[in-house]
Design a protein around this motif. Structure first.
Motif, PDB file in Angstrom:
ATOM      1  N   GLU A  60      12.463  36.445 -17.583  1.00 21.09           N
ATOM      2  CA  GLU A  60      11.160  36.460 -16.915  1.00 21.09           C
ATOM      3  C   GLU A  60      10.096  35.784 -17.776  1.00 21.09           C
ATOM      4  O   GLU A  60       9.255  35.020 -17.262  1.00 21.09           O
ATOM      5  CB  GLU A  60      10.751  37.904 -16.615  1.00 21.09           C
ATOM      6  CG  GLU A  60       9.426  38.026 -15.882  1.00 21.09           C
ATOM      7  CD  GLU A  60       8.903  39.444 -15.820  1.00 21.09           C
ATOM      8  OE1 GLU A  60       8.003  39.703 -14.992  1.00 21.09           O
ATOM      9  OE2 GLU A  60       9.366  40.296 -16.607  1.00 21.09           O
ATOM     10  N   GLY A 120       7.276  35.934 -11.398  1.00 21.04           N
ATOM     11  CA  GLY A 120       8.424  36.796 -11.167  1.00 21.04           C
ATOM     12  C   GLY A 120       8.783  36.941  -9.708  1.00 21.04           C
ATOM     13  O   GLY A 120       9.954  37.102  -9.357  1.00 21.04           O
ATOM     14  N   CYS A 131      11.733  45.946 -11.256  1.00 26.52           N
ATOM     15  CA  CYS A 131      11.969  44.797 -10.384  1.00 26.52           C
ATOM     16  C   CYS A 131      11.332  44.989  -9.017  1.00 26.52           C
ATOM     17  O   CYS A 131      10.851  44.024  -8.409  1.00 26.52           O
ATOM     18  CB  CYS A 131      13.465  44.533 -10.250  1.00 26.52           C
ATOM     19  SG  CYS A 131      14.215  43.844 -11.739  1.00 26.52           S
ATOM     20  N   LEU A 141       9.710  41.777  -9.752  1.00 30.54           N
ATOM     21  CA  LEU A 141      10.691  40.743  -9.392  1.00 30.54           C
ATOM     22  C   LEU A 141      11.368  41.145  -8.081  1.00 30.54           C
ATOM     23  O   LEU A 141      12.554  41.481  -8.056  1.00 30.54           O
ATOM     24  CB  LEU A 141      11.745  40.577 -10.499  1.00 30.54           C
ATOM     25  CG  LEU A 141      11.349  39.852 -11.785  1.00 30.54           C
ATOM     26  CD1 LEU A 141      10.525  40.748 -12.699  1.00 30.54           C
ATOM     27  CD2 LEU A 141      12.591  39.369 -12.538  1.00 30.54           C
TER      28      LEU A 141
END
Length: 518
Positions: free
Chosen positions: A142, A152, A191, A195
């Motif tokens: 990242e 991201g 995440c 992300l």
């Protein structure tokens, strides 16, 4: 009587008919996704050609990635060396002789910058085969993406992050199971916020099979591990409909062609029912299992190695007809060394021929409805459910691993298989059947002996040039987070950005969590 059985003990009839598969099967894209997760499968989404690579140094690994991408590979798959997988820096005394041998060494942000130099992370997805230190490697990825100007939210890929199979199959664990599960679910939560397109875990049956498991054991223990991860995520307050959409799986494509195709179909059916019935998921993306496949490394032979080209092609075809979302094909020389450039190119071309010449992308589930295939799919599913039930009786996957149940089951299967090969009951072409007296000579890939020295020099340079006070303060914040309950990834990210090394940060976590020693 000519009785024939698969490695899972499933008896194979000489002929199958309508009575062996009487039920209707939902089309691809519909629950329980036996025939595939998407309605048009490869017509709309061809599988990703993701060749696994990494060796010697960050520079040489970057060169191999560029070589493969220039020749049509569509996604990265990063192999890390043993010290990195165990959370050790390259200059740790325990790393001596292992640096760069089985993958690329990654000690710090500087290494990840070099591995990914010139590779557009907004256009290429990446898979990282890393488990105990998975959070650290994902954060490094990242950070490099941000240097490229890629946020991201645009990153696509998968981090293996499956620690449970390490305890039963590979042995590359660091911490005990329960703190390891905390790190795994912290990565899920991170995440989800930072992300959202990243697959947060690749629940791996591949290594379970490589350790000697049968197809049924690969299915059952992989799904049981998946149940444990889902339960841990639910217990941490995460939604199965949300985190479930970012789960992926990793299966082995082994030698018995029909059994392997059936295994992949049974896996989707098992998982759809687990997510719906155990966790109450309703999101189709959480119900539909998606998986990466790799051809069976343990099936490759050092004798007559060119025979492995045929084995790999058959195994790859089983994964394609079973509906894989991405695929790695092994080099024919991998029983002897890391794949040479020539072997890697043949492996890549194998997938391209299957896609572009053999009609591999034309029809969704083309074998669906075949009597033998549907019977095998049912049988594999039923036997896997029975074995999952035995895991449940022991308190779930984590408890079953702590009790040694899973390990014992795999060891027994591996022993039985080896005994059959040695007795000649299970033929292996070129080994116990059709052997040759003279060995074939092939050109093998050699690791540059100077690569380890260069790696140690770079790591020393990173430590010498970083802001020591900033690195020390960031390390202490990681220690404080480990002692509490906050998500570990934000302080780990700060520490990596301050050029703390993977080994240093894993050392802090070892101090706080202890080490698993079994």
């Amino acid at each position: 009587m000519d009785e024939r059985r698969t490695d899972s003990g499933i008896e194979l009839k000489p002929l199958y008919g309508p009575g062996d598969a009487p039920h209707d099967i939902a089309p691809p894209g519909e629950f329980p996704y036996t025939r595939g997760p998407y309605p048009d499968m490869y017509r709309g989404r061809p599988w990703t050609i993701r060749q696994y690579a990494g060796f010697a140094s960050a520079e040489e690994t970057n060169a191999r990635f560029r070589y493969l991408l220039e020749r049509g590979q569509t996604g990265l798959s990063i192999a890390f060396d043993l010290p990195t997988q165990l959370g050790l820096d390259s200059d740790d005394p325990r790393s001596l002789g292992e640096v760069g041998r089985t993958g690329v060494p990654i000690d710090s942000l500087a290494d990840m910058e070099t591995v990914l130099a010139g590779i557009p992370l907004d256009r290429v997805s990446a898979s990282m085969t890393i488990n105990a230190p998975a959070a650290l490697l994902l954060l490094l990825y990242e950070l490099v993406a941000e240097q490229q100007g890629v946020p991201g939210a645009e990153l696509r890929g998968t981090v293996q992050n499956d620690i449970l199979k390490e305890y039963v199959a590979r042995g590359n664990y660091i911490f005990p199971p329960r703190p390891s599960m905390r790190i795994t679910t912290d990565l899920f939560a991170y995440c989800a916020e930072k992300l959202p397109r990243w697959n947060t875990i690749s629940i791996s049956g591949y290594h379970i099979r490589e350790a000697g498991a049968t197809a049924v054991q690969e299915l059952a223990f992989t799904v049981a591990n998946g149940i444990a991860y889902c339960q841990a995520a639910v217990d941490a307050g995460l939604s199965p409909d949300e985190f479930g959409a970012r789960l992926s799986f990793f299966f082995n494509a082994h030698n018995h062609f029909l059994q392997e195709v059936a295994k992949f179909r049974a896996a989707r059916r098992l998982w759809a029912r687990v997510m719906k019935e155990r966790f109450g998921a309703t999101n189709p993306k959480a119900l539909a299992l998606r998986f990466h496949a790799q051809t069976g490394g343990s099936t490759l032979t050092a004798q007559q190695p060119e025979n492995n080209v045929v084995r790999v092609a058959i195994q790859a075809l089983s994964a394609i007809l079973g509906g894989a979302q991405s695929l790695h094909t092994n080099g024919f020389d991998e029983a002897l060394a890391l794949p040479s450039e020539r072997a890697a190119r043949i492996a890549l071309r194998t997938q391209q021929i299957l896609a572009h010449e053999a009609g591999g992308t034309d029809i969704a589930d083309p074998l669906g409805g075949a009597y033998a295939l549907e019977a095998l799919t049912d049988e594999l599913e039923q036997r896997a459910w029975e074995l999952i039930g035995r895991v449940d009786e022991r308190g779930g996957a984590v408890a079953a691993i702590e009790q040694g149940f899973v390990q014992a089951e795999i060891e027994e299967a591996a022993f039985r298989y080896t005994r059959e090969v040695e007795a000649g009951e299970r033929p292996i072409v070129g080994v116990n059947e059709f052997a040759e007296q003279e060995e074939e000579r092939i050109e093998l890939h050699r690791i540059d002996p100077e690569a380890e020295k260069r790696q140690l020099e770079r790591t020393a340079r990173v430590r010498a040039e970083r802001n020591a006070a900033e690195a020390a303060a960031a390390t202490e914040r990681v220690r404080e987070a480990a002692r509490g309950t906050a998500n570990l990834l934000p302080p780990l990210r700060e520490a990596l950005a301050a050029h703390c090394t993977v080994g240093e940060l894993c050392g802090v976590l070892r101090d706080e969590f202890g080490m698993h020693d079994r």
